[in-house]
Design a protein around this motif. Structure first.
Motif: not given
Length: 146
Positions: A43-51, A55-59
Motif C-alpha cells: 500500500h505504501a508503494e502504491k501511494n508512492g507510485i500515485q504521487e 507529479r509527472a502529470s503536473a510536470n
C-alpha cells in the motif's frame, strides 16, 4: 507408598500435543503478521507510485512515462489483490489452529482432571488405611491394658 497414575503417559502425551498446538498457532499468527506487514508495504508503494504519477502529470511528462507509472500502479494493485488473498488464507489457518488448540486443551484438561481424581481417591484410601491401622493399634493396646 507413592501415587503412580496408570495413564500418566497419556497425560504427558496430551500435554505435549497441547504444547505443539500452541507452537503451531504461534507460527500461524506470525505468518498473518508477516502478510499484514507485506500488505502495508505494498500500500505504501502504491501511494508512492500515485504521487509520482501526479507529479509527472503536473510536470508535463511524456505519455510513455505516464503509461509506465500507470502500468506499475496496476501491477502493484494486482499484487495487493493477491496479498489480500494470502492474508485471508493465513487468517483461516489461524482459525483452524485456534480450534485445534482448543480441542487439545480440552483433552488435556479431561485427562488432568481424571488424574487428580485418581490421586484424591488414592490419598483417601491411604488415609483410611492409616486410620484403620491406628484403630487396630489402639484396640490392641486397650486389650493388653484390660
Amino acid at each position: 507408598m507413592r501415587f503412580r497414575y496408570a495413564f500418566q503417559k497419556i497425560v504427558d502425551l496430551k500435554i505435549n500435543e497441547k504444547t505443539q498446538a500452541e507452537w503451531l498457532l504461534s507460527e500461524a499468527i506470525g505468518k498473518v503478521r508477516e502478510e499484514e506487514s507485506s500488505l502495508s508495504e505494498l500500500h505504501a508503494e502504491k501511494n508512492g507510485i500515485q504521487e509520482q504519477l501526479h507529479r509527472a502529470s503536473a510536470n508535463k511528462a511524456t505519455i510513455s512515462q505516464m503509461m509506465m507509472y500507470q502500468q506499475y500502479a496496476d501491477h502493484i494493485d494486482n499484487r495487493i489483490t493477491l496479498k489480500n488473498k494470502d492474508l485471508e488464507k493465513a487468517q483461516q489457518v489461524v482459525l483452524v489452529k485456534q480450534d485445534n488448540l482448543a480441542g487439545r486443551m480440552m483433552e488435556e484438561k479431561v485427562w488432568t482432571k481424571a488424574k487428580e481424581k485418581a490421586q484424591l481417591r488414592f490419598k483417601a484410601n491411604m488415609l483410611k488405611t492409616e486410620q484403620d491401622q491406628l484403630d487396630e493399634m489402639a484396640t490392641n493396646r486397650y486389650r493388653r491394658l484390660s
